[in-house]
Design a protein around this motif. Structure first.
Motif, mmCIF file in Angstrom:
data_model
loop_
_atom_site.group_PDB
_atom_site.id
_atom_site.type_symbol
_atom_site.label_atom_id
_atom_site.label_comp_id
_atom_site.label_asym_id
_atom_site.label_seq_id
_atom_site.Cartn_x
_atom_site.Cartn_y
_atom_site.Cartn_z
ATOM 1 N N LEU A 207 -7.025 27.559 34.814
ATOM 2 C CA LEU A 207 -6.013 28.605 34.732
ATOM 3 C C LEU A 207 -4.930 28.154 33.764
ATOM 4 O O LEU A 207 -4.346 27.069 33.925
ATOM 5 C CB LEU A 207 -5.396 28.871 36.109
ATOM 6 N N PHE A 208 -4.643 28.996 32.761
ATOM 7 C CA PHE A 208 -3.612 28.692 31.769
ATOM 8 C C PHE A 208 -2.457 29.665 31.937
ATOM 9 O O PHE A 208 -2.624 30.878 31.791
ATOM 10 C CB PHE A 208 -4.179 28.790 30.362
ATOM 11 N N ASP A 209 -1.304 29.114 32.268
ATOM 12 C CA ASP A 209 -0.084 29.914 32.405
ATOM 13 C C ASP A 209 0.698 29.777 31.106
ATOM 14 O O ASP A 209 1.377 28.774 30.873
ATOM 15 C CB ASP A 209 0.738 29.407 33.598
ATOM 16 N N ALA A 210 0.585 30.793 30.255
ATOM 17 C CA ALA A 210 1.202 30.713 28.929
ATOM 18 C C ALA A 210 2.721 30.657 29.013
ATOM 19 O O ALA A 210 3.366 29.937 28.247
ATOM 20 C CB ALA A 210 0.759 31.908 28.082
ATOM 21 N N ALA A 211 3.303 31.408 29.934
ATOM 22 C CA ALA A 211 4.757 31.442 30.051
ATOM 23 C C ALA A 211 5.314 30.086 30.478
ATOM 24 O O ALA A 211 6.334 29.623 29.954
ATOM 25 C CB ALA A 211 5.179 32.527 31.030
ATOM 26 N N ALA A 212 4.644 29.458 31.409
ATOM 27 C CA ALA A 212 5.099 28.148 31.908
ATOM 28 C C ALA A 212 4.591 26.998 31.045
ATOM 29 O O ALA A 212 5.087 25.874 31.166
ATOM 30 C CB ALA A 212 4.639 27.948 33.346
ATOM 31 N N GLY A 213 3.601 27.271 30.189
ATOM 32 C CA GLY A 213 3.003 26.203 29.394
ATOM 33 C C GLY A 213 2.271 25.205 30.246
ATOM 34 O O GLY A 213 2.334 23.994 30.005
ATOM 35 N N GLU A 214 1.554 25.701 31.256
ATOM 36 C CA GLU A 214 0.852 24.822 32.186
ATOM 37 C C GLU A 214 -0.619 25.194 32.302
ATOM 38 O O GLU A 214 -0.989 26.367 32.209
ATOM 39 C CB GLU A 214 1.491 24.889 33.571
ATOM 40 N N LEU A 215 -1.429 24.175 32.540
ATOM 41 C CA LEU A 215 -2.866 24.349 32.719
ATOM 42 C C LEU A 215 -3.288 23.646 34.003
ATOM 43 O O LEU A 215 -2.905 22.499 34.244
ATOM 44 C CB LEU A 215 -3.618 23.747 31.530
ATOM 45 N N SER A 216 -4.077 24.332 34.819
ATOM 46 C CA SER A 216 -4.631 23.681 36.011
ATOM 47 C C SER A 216 -6.146 23.845 36.009
ATOM 48 O O SER A 216 -6.668 24.910 35.686
ATOM 49 C CB SER A 216 -4.034 24.271 37.291
ATOM 50 N N PHE A 217 -6.821 22.770 36.330
ATOM 51 C CA PHE A 217 -8.271 22.779 36.443
ATOM 52 C C PHE A 217 -8.618 23.011 37.913
ATOM 53 O O PHE A 217 -8.054 22.356 38.795
ATOM 54 C CB PHE A 217 -8.845 21.453 35.966
ATOM 55 N N GLU A 218 -9.544 23.920 38.169
ATOM 56 C CA GLU A 218 -9.847 24.323 39.536
ATOM 57 C C GLU A 218 -11.308 24.031 39.888
ATOM 58 O O GLU A 218 -12.184 24.046 39.021
ATOM 59 C CB GLU A 218 -9.564 25.819 39.721
ATOM 60 N N ARG A 219 -11.561 23.787 41.167
ATOM 61 C CA ARG A 219 -12.918 23.654 41.698
ATOM 62 C C ARG A 219 -13.076 24.648 42.840
ATOM 63 O O ARG A 219 -12.197 24.746 43.703
ATOM 64 C CB ARG A 219 -13.198 22.238 42.205
ATOM 65 N N VAL A 220 -14.189 25.358 42.844
ATOM 66 C CA VAL A 220 -14.397 26.426 43.809
ATOM 67 C C VAL A 220 -15.759 26.263 44.482
ATOM 68 O O VAL A 220 -16.793 26.367 43.808
ATOM 69 C CB VAL A 220 -14.318 27.807 43.128
ATOM 70 N N PRO A 221 -15.810 26.026 45.773
ATOM 71 C CA PRO A 221 -17.097 26.011 46.474
ATOM 72 C C PRO A 221 -17.735 27.398 46.420
ATOM 73 O O PRO A 221 -17.040 28.416 46.391
ATOM 74 C CB PRO A 221 -16.718 25.634 47.911
ATOM 75 N N TYR A 222 -19.056 27.431 46.400
ATOM 76 C CA TYR A 222 -19.759 28.714 46.411
ATOM 77 C C TYR A 222 -21.093 28.529 47.112
ATOM 78 O O TYR A 222 -21.456 27.412 47.504
ATOM 79 C CB TYR A 222 -19.928 29.252 44.984
ATOM 80 N N ASP A 223 -21.839 29.615 47.273
ATOM 81 C CA ASP A 223 -23.116 29.570 47.992
ATOM 82 C C ASP A 223 -24.206 29.012 47.072
ATOM 83 O O ASP A 223 -24.946 29.755 46.420
ATOM 84 C CB ASP A 223 -23.487 30.972 48.481
#
Length: 248
Positions: A207-223
């Protein structure tokens, strides 16, 4: 631009993409960028192409990946046997309209300070991997974009280039926002949504938040079992199903 969900290497994994889209929406994503390899390996290419085509119709960015290109043009004998089997099968599953959508994808897209590309910025059609600092620096030197987002590598990674030409890299931790200082150039690889290869089978995206200038890498469990069952039901190589569980 708001918050952009960066999704790459879905590889026809419906279950992973559904989970990631739900996760991104819950975290405020208002824009989407798909960084190539929509298809290949997985058992739901038609659904994935239609879903991403709808996102593009709504304004999302999307670029061509090497597996997308191979499905359109046909596999070659030089490809790995499992990949070739999946690509040949995928081509038979897709309608002319779906194949036309893949064929029309650009190699890269520039939106403001952001460059979206599958492999790298210096030779997008050559499909070279950004495996380390050397390739990352070459890619960053090839563009004046502040932020380059690419896929191809199935493991999350972040690189930066300072104004003095010094490069740095690190492996991000999931869910932790990283400030991307605008006086540096950045190259981020979100990791694969549909086929992670860092030993963690959970789907990757960023997820890239352009206004805040921040990036977070995410992990999502799935089936994962459902996704593997779709591969087996298609008669594709068993190894393609097993590696989803292994995250390799």
């Amino acid at each position: 631009m708001g918050i952009t969900a960066l999704i790459t290497d879905v590889h026809a994994n419906r279950q992973a993409l559904e989970a990631v889209l739900e996760h991104a929406a819950a975290r405020g994503a208002t824009a989407y960028a798909f960084l190539g390899d929509l298809v290949g390996y997985g058992g739901d290419p038609g659904w994935v192409v239609d879903t991403i085509a709808a996102q593009v119709e709504a304004g999302a960015a999307a670029v061509l990946g090497n597996h997308d290109e191979a499905v359109v043009k046909g596999s070659t004998a030089q490809m790995h046997e499992d990949a070739r089997a999946a690509l040949d099968w995928t081509r038979r599953q897709l309608s002319p309209r779906q194949l036309d959508f893949l064929a029309a994808l650009p190699l890269n897209q520039r939106r403001g300070d952001c460059l979206f590309v599958h492999a790298n910025a210096y030779d997008p059609a050559g499909w070279d991997y950004v495996q380390g600092r050397m390739e990352a620096m070459r890619s960053l030197h090839a563009t004046d974009a502040v932020y380059t987002f690419c896929g191809h590598m199935h493991e999350p990674k972040l690189y930066h280039l300072s104004g003095t030409g010094k490069a740095g890299d690190f492996t991000p931790q999931p869910g932790i926002a990283i400030p991307l200082l605008s006086h540096r150039q950045w190259l981020a690889i979100p990791g694969s949504c549909g086929q992670p290869r860092d030993g963690n089978p959970a789907a990757c995206y960023a997820l890239f938040d352009a206004a805040a200038g921040e990036l977070s890498f995410e992990r999502v469990p799935y089936d994962i079992e459902a996704a593997a069952a779709r591969i087996r039901a298609a008669g594709l190589p068993e190894r393609l199903a097993q590696r989803l569980t292994e995250g390799r």
